[in-house]
Design a protein around this motif. Structure first.
Motif, PDB file in Angstrom:
ATOM      1  N   PHE A  23      87.633 -61.832 -12.343  1.00 15.21           N
ATOM      2  CA  PHE A  23      87.929 -62.441 -11.046  1.00 15.21           C
ATOM      3  C   PHE A  23      89.178 -61.849 -10.385  1.00 15.21           C
ATOM      4  O   PHE A  23      89.700 -62.404  -9.417  1.00 15.21           O
ATOM      5  CB  PHE A  23      88.097 -63.956 -11.199  1.00 15.21           C
ATOM      6  CG  PHE A  23      86.838 -64.647 -11.672  1.00 15.21           C
ATOM      7  CD1 PHE A  23      85.806 -64.930 -10.790  1.00 15.21           C
ATOM      8  CD2 PHE A  23      86.677 -64.978 -13.006  1.00 15.21           C
ATOM      9  CE1 PHE A  23      84.646 -65.548 -11.223  1.00 15.21           C
ATOM     10  CE2 PHE A  23      85.521 -65.605 -13.451  1.00 15.21           C
ATOM     11  CZ  PHE A  23      84.495 -65.885 -12.556  1.00 15.21           C
ATOM     12  N   LEU A  24      89.643 -60.717 -10.921  1.00 17.47           N
ATOM     13  CA  LEU A  24      90.795 -60.030 -10.334  1.00 17.47           C
ATOM     14  C   LEU A  24      90.296 -59.175  -9.176  1.00 17.47           C
ATOM     15  O   LEU A  24      90.340 -57.955  -9.184  1.00 17.47           O
ATOM     16  CB  LEU A  24      91.491 -59.173 -11.399  1.00 17.47           C
ATOM     17  CG  LEU A  24      92.836 -58.546 -11.025  1.00 17.47           C
ATOM     18  CD1 LEU A  24      93.879 -59.593 -10.753  1.00 17.47           C
ATOM     19  CD2 LEU A  24      93.291 -57.600 -12.131  1.00 17.47           C
ATOM     20  N   ASN A  25      89.831 -59.855  -8.135  1.00 14.97           N
ATOM     21  CA  ASN A  25      89.127 -59.188  -7.035  1.00 14.97           C
ATOM     22  C   ASN A  25      90.013 -59.021  -5.807  1.00 14.97           C
ATOM     23  O   ASN A  25      91.222 -59.296  -5.850  1.00 14.97           O
ATOM     24  CB  ASN A  25      87.854 -59.970  -6.690  1.00 14.97           C
ATOM     25  CG  ASN A  25      88.142 -61.435  -6.424  1.00 14.97           C
ATOM     26  OD1 ASN A  25      89.193 -61.788  -5.856  1.00 14.97           O
ATOM     27  ND2 ASN A  25      87.230 -62.318  -6.830  1.00 14.97           N
ATOM     28  N   ASP A  26      89.413 -58.593  -4.711  1.00 18.75           N
ATOM     29  CA  ASP A  26      90.169 -58.316  -3.488  1.00 18.75           C
ATOM     30  C   ASP A  26      90.874 -59.550  -2.932  1.00 18.75           C
ATOM     31  O   ASP A  26      91.884 -59.423  -2.222  1.00 18.75           O
ATOM     32  CB  ASP A  26      89.230 -57.756  -2.409  1.00 18.75           C
ATOM     33  CG  ASP A  26      88.688 -56.380  -2.777  1.00 18.75           C
ATOM     34  OD1 ASP A  26      89.310 -55.719  -3.636  1.00 18.75           O
ATOM     35  OD2 ASP A  26      87.657 -55.970  -2.217  1.00 18.75           O
ATOM     36  N   ASP A  27      90.372 -60.728  -3.230  1.00 20.08           N
ATOM     37  CA  ASP A  27      91.001 -61.959  -2.735  1.00 20.08           C
ATOM     38  C   ASP A  27      92.237 -62.332  -3.540  1.00 20.08           C
ATOM     39  O   ASP A  27      93.220 -62.826  -2.984  1.00 20.08           O
ATOM     40  CB  ASP A  27      89.995 -63.122  -2.774  1.00 20.08           C
ATOM     41  CG  ASP A  27      88.858 -62.939  -1.779  1.00 20.08           C
ATOM     42  OD1 ASP A  27      89.088 -62.321  -0.720  1.00 20.08           O
ATOM     43  OD2 ASP A  27      87.734 -63.397  -2.070  1.00 20.08           O
ATOM     44  N   ILE A  28      92.185 -62.098  -4.858  1.00 19.12           N
ATOM     45  CA  ILE A  28      93.276 -62.565  -5.714  1.00 19.12           C
ATOM     46  C   ILE A  28      94.345 -61.495  -5.953  1.00 19.12           C
ATOM     47  O   ILE A  28      95.504 -61.811  -6.242  1.00 19.12           O
ATOM     48  CB  ILE A  28      92.722 -63.080  -7.062  1.00 19.12           C
ATOM     49  CG1 ILE A  28      93.740 -63.992  -7.766  1.00 19.12           C
ATOM     50  CG2 ILE A  28      92.329 -61.930  -7.967  1.00 19.12           C
ATOM     51  CD1 ILE A  28      94.030 -65.272  -7.052  1.00 19.12           C
ATOM     52  N   ILE A  29      93.992 -60.202  -5.821  1.00 19.57           N
ATOM     53  CA  ILE A  29      94.980 -59.141  -6.067  1.00 19.57           C
ATOM     54  C   ILE A  29      96.227 -59.301  -5.195  1.00 19.57           C
ATOM     55  O   ILE A  29      97.357 -59.215  -5.716  1.00 19.57           O
ATOM     56  CB  ILE A  29      94.332 -57.748  -5.874  1.00 19.57           C
ATOM     57  CG1 ILE A  29      93.362 -57.448  -7.019  1.00 19.57           C
ATOM     58  CG2 ILE A  29      95.406 -56.654  -5.797  1.00 19.57           C
ATOM     59  CD1 ILE A  29      92.555 -56.174  -6.835  1.00 19.57           C
ATOM     60  N   PRO A  30      96.096 -59.547  -3.886  1.00 12.70           N
ATOM     61  CA  PRO A  30      97.313 -59.721  -3.076  1.00 12.70           C
ATOM     62  C   PRO A  30      98.149 -60.926  -3.518  1.00 12.70           C
ATOM     63  O   PRO A  30      99.386 -60.889  -3.400  1.00 12.70           O
ATOM     64  CB  PRO A  30      96.770 -59.929  -1.656  1.00 12.70           C
ATOM     65  CG  PRO A  30      95.405 -59.324  -1.667  1.00 12.70           C
ATOM     66  CD  PRO A  30      94.871 -59.576  -3.040  1.00 12.70           C
ATOM     67  N   VAL A  31      97.508 -61.954  -4.025  1.00 11.30           N
ATOM     68  CA  VAL A  31      98.235 -63.128  -4.523  1.00 11.30           C
ATOM     69  C   VAL A  31      99.128 -62.719  -5.690  1.00 11.30           C
ATOM     70  O   VAL A  31     100.299 -63.123  -5.776  1.00 11.30           O
ATOM     71  CB  VAL A  31      97.261 -64.243  -4.949  1.00 11.30           C
ATOM     72  CG1 VAL A  31      98.020 -65.419  -5.556  1.00 11.30           C
ATOM     73  CG2 VAL A  31      96.416 -64.695  -3.771  1.00 11.30           C
ATOM     74  N   MET A  32      98.602 -61.906  -6.594  1.00 17.28           N
ATOM     75  CA  MET A  32      99.375 -61.460  -7.746  1.00 17.28           C
ATOM     76  C   MET A  32     100.563 -60.592  -7.302  1.00 17.28           C
ATOM     77  O   MET A  32     101.704 -60.825  -7.693  1.00 17.28           O
ATOM     78  CB  MET A  32      98.492 -60.655  -8.713  1.00 17.28           C
ATOM     79  CG  MET A  32      97.276 -61.382  -9.257  1.00 17.28           C
ATOM     80  SD  MET A  32      97.678 -62.739 -10.369  1.00 17.28           S
ATOM     81  CE  MET A  32      97.222 -64.113  -9.323  1.00 17.28           C
ATOM     82  N   ILE A  33     100.267 -59.586  -6.481  1.00 17.77           N
ATOM     83  CA  ILE A  33     101.300 -58.623  -6.096  1.00 17.77           C
ATOM     84  C   ILE A  33     102.343 -59.261  -5.185  1.00 17.77           C
ATOM     85  O   ILE A  33     103.554 -59.101  -5.399  1.00 17.77           O
ATOM     86  CB  ILE A  33     100.661 -57.385  -5.436  1.00 17.77           C
ATOM     87  CG1 ILE A  33      99.754 -56.656  -6.441  1.00 17.77           C
ATOM     88  CG2 ILE A  33     101.735 -56.436  -4.909  1.00 17.77           C
ATOM     89  CD1 ILE A  33      98.969 -55.500  -5.858  1.00 17.77           C
ATOM     90  N   ASP A  34     101.904 -59.997  -4.182  1.00 19.30           N
ATOM     91  CA  ASP A  34     102.839 -60.591  -3.213  1.00 19.30           C
ATOM     92  C   ASP A  34     103.739 -61.642  -3.840  1.00 19.30           C
ATOM     93  O   ASP A  34     104.851 -61.883  -3.355  1.00 19.30           O
ATOM     94  CB  ASP A  34     102.077 -61.210  -2.031  1.00 19.30           C
ATOM     95  CG  ASP A  34     101.347 -60.163  -1.206  1.00 19.30           C
ATOM     96  OD1 ASP A  34     101.633 -58.959  -1.373  1.00 19.30           O
ATOM     97  OD2 ASP A  34     100.471 -60.553  -0.397  1.00 19.30           O
ATOM     98  N   ASP A  75      80.787 -53.245 -14.814  1.00 20.14           N
ATOM     99  CA  ASP A  75      81.044 -52.623 -13.512  1.00 20.14           C
ATOM    100  C   ASP A  75      81.997 -53.455 -12.663  1.00 20.14           C
ATOM    101  O   ASP A  75      82.873 -52.916 -11.975  1.00 20.14           O
ATOM    102  CB  ASP A  75      79.730 -52.416 -12.753  1.00 20.14           C
ATOM    103  CG  ASP A  75      78.895 -51.275 -13.333  1.00 20.14           C
ATOM    104  OD1 ASP A  75      79.472 -50.427 -14.038  1.00 20.14           O
ATOM    105  OD2 ASP A  75      77.674 -51.245 -13.084  1.00 20.14           O
ATOM    106  N   VAL A  76      81.835 -54.774 -12.697  1.00 23.90           N
ATOM    107  CA  VAL A  76      82.717 -55.663 -11.923  1.00 23.90           C
ATOM    108  C   VAL A  76      84.145 -55.550 -12.432  1.00 23.90           C
ATOM    109  O   VAL A  76      85.100 -55.394 -11.661  1.00 23.90           O
ATOM    110  CB  VAL A  76      82.222 -57.115 -11.991  1.00 23.90           C
ATOM    111  CG1 VAL A  76      83.271 -58.072 -11.406  1.00 23.90           C
ATOM    112  CG2 VAL A  76      80.902 -57.274 -11.248  1.00 23.90           C
ATOM    113  N   VAL A  77      84.307 -55.617 -13.738  1.00 19.50           N
ATOM    114  CA  VAL A  77      85.649 -55.563 -14.330  1.00 19.50           C
ATOM    115  C   VAL A  77      86.286 -54.204 -14.077  1.00 19.50           C
ATOM    116  O   VAL A  77      87.471 -54.110 -13.717  1.00 19.50           O
ATOM    117  CB  VAL A  77      85.588 -55.869 -15.837  1.00 19.50           C
ATOM    118  CG1 VAL A  77      86.960 -55.664 -16.490  1.00 19.50           C
ATOM    119  CG2 VAL A  77      85.112 -57.303 -16.070  1.00 19.50           C
TER     120      VAL A  77
END
Length: 393
Positions: A162-173, A199-201
């Motif tokens: 679930f480390l997808n395009d929606d959650i990645i900015p949450v982690m980095i920011d 493939d997803v991971v």
């Protein structure tokens, strides 16, 4: 479930002998694991290390760690909070699929815990027994932590699905360190043992590493790989080469009986090893796991961190996936009342008195580590060491 307890301190005296790989970190050669494996083959290496630990973990050296332990008894330097114990992966070495008491932490309970921990602070890690990114409130929970600057380090332990395009900015920011239990890099083996899409991971990890590398303030990243293939085979995988081209640490091990944990007896490790034809180490009687099951030294877990279950209960340690030993309830009690309460004091006294096997959860645990390992995480003042990237690592 992310296999939290398999990772231990990085030196030749541990069970995992991890290799650390990064193209930007000095003295971090991705091929050092080959050298370490060669050293492990030196005659009598395991026996010598076994007896080294036996002496060092004896009561003769307890006085060297007691002052730090007393300091850590005042307040938990870290909290492992399991906001959900649900997990999308069904790893063959993990008993998580057998859980029946599953759920997600109520936001009011979460706020109460953070409002209690925040003023004094420490390290906060999401993910112990489940997949934290399955929690629909994870973004809100992370952002709530900004109220408390003394919570100076935030981590997420994830399987990456679930480390997808929606959650990645949450982690980095939000400056959240990301510790990824990736494991297999071969697609077929990955899907056979983890029961989810490779493939997803893969896409998520590659995207995350690329965006993190471009970020003004990159977050620390650790990737754990334990594989049924050899270290050399895994290092030839295309995804491995992509990973080490970025600034992240990598822990890489071939699976054997000294890598897989028995989850305090909840995993029938012998049956697992037989079913998947996992080779046993040649010096089983001297392995790290074997010693862990017999070591009577006080366990690091009772001082290292507080482990909070999704329902607000506090369990004994990060091996207590089935909440067998509950020491308090943060829905009604404060962190200090539990950490300094009669149950924890009694358990610590048992450990210091070298009566570990009077604690039912500890009787068959191969994750047990002596309290001397506290020095790997905290300085003499009880503060988390600045040279460590992750409290889990």
């Amino acid at each position: 479930m992310n296999e939290t307890p398999t990772l231990e301190k990085e030196n030749f005296g541990t069970e995992s002998f991890p290799s650390i790989a990064s193209n930007k970190q000095k003295n971090k050669n991705p091929y050092c694991n080959i050298v370490k494996n060669w050293i492990k083959k030196i005659p009598y290496f395991f026996a010598m290390d076994y007896f080294r630990r036996k002496v060092y973990d004896s009561s003769l050296f307890d006085s060297s760690i007691r002052p730090l332990a007393k300091t850590l008894e005042e307040w938990p330097g870290a909290i492992l909070i399991d906001t959900t114990n649900r997990c999308n992966a069904k790893c063959v070495w993990c008993p998580n699929p057998d859980l029946t008491n599953v759920g997600s932490m109520d936001m009011d309970v979460y706020r109460k815990i953070i409002d209690d921990y925040g003023p004094r602070g420490g390290v906060l890690t999401f993910g112990t027994f489940g997949e934290p990114l399955m929690d629909k409130h994870i973004k809100e929970r992370i952002e709530y932590l900004h109220r408390y600057p003394k919570i100076h380090k935030i981590e997420v332990l994830t399987n990456g699905f679930f480390l997808n395009d929606d959650i990645i900015p949450v982690m980095i920011d939000n400056g959240v360190g990301v510790d990824i239990s990736l494991d297999e890099l071969d697609e077929k083996t990955f899907e056979d043992v983890k029961k989810m899409s490779f493939d997803v991971v893969r896409k998520n990890i590659v995207t995350f590493l690329e965006l993190n590398s471009k970020a003004e303030h990159p977050v620390p990243v650790n990737i754990r790989i334990k594989t049924m293939k050899t270290v050399e085979e895994t290092m030839r995988q295309e995804l491995f080469k992509i990973i080490i081209s970025h600034d992240c640490s990598v822990v890489l091990n071939s699976i054997d009986d000294n890598i897989i944990s028995n989850w305090a007896g909840k995993l029938d490790k012998e049956s697992f090893l037989q079913e998947y034809e996992i080779p046993k180490t040649t010096k089983t009687q001297f392995t790290h796991k074997r010693f862990n099951q017999t070591n009577i030294a006080p366990c690091t877990q009772l001082w290292k961190w507080m482990v909070v279950y999704w329902d607000g209960s506090v369990v004994l340690c990060c091996a207590d996936m089935f909440s067998q030993t509950i020491v308090g309830d943060l829905k009604s009690d404060s962190i200090s009342e539990i950490w300094n309460g009669p149950k924890m004091k009694s358990l610590r006294n048992q450990m210091v008195g070298r009566k570990r096997f009077e604690v039912p959860l500890c009787q068959d645990c191969d994750i047990h580590l002596s309290w001397h390992n506290l020095k790997e995480y905290y300085n003499k003042d009880g503060n988390f060491r600045e040279d460590r990237k992750f409290i889990m690592g």
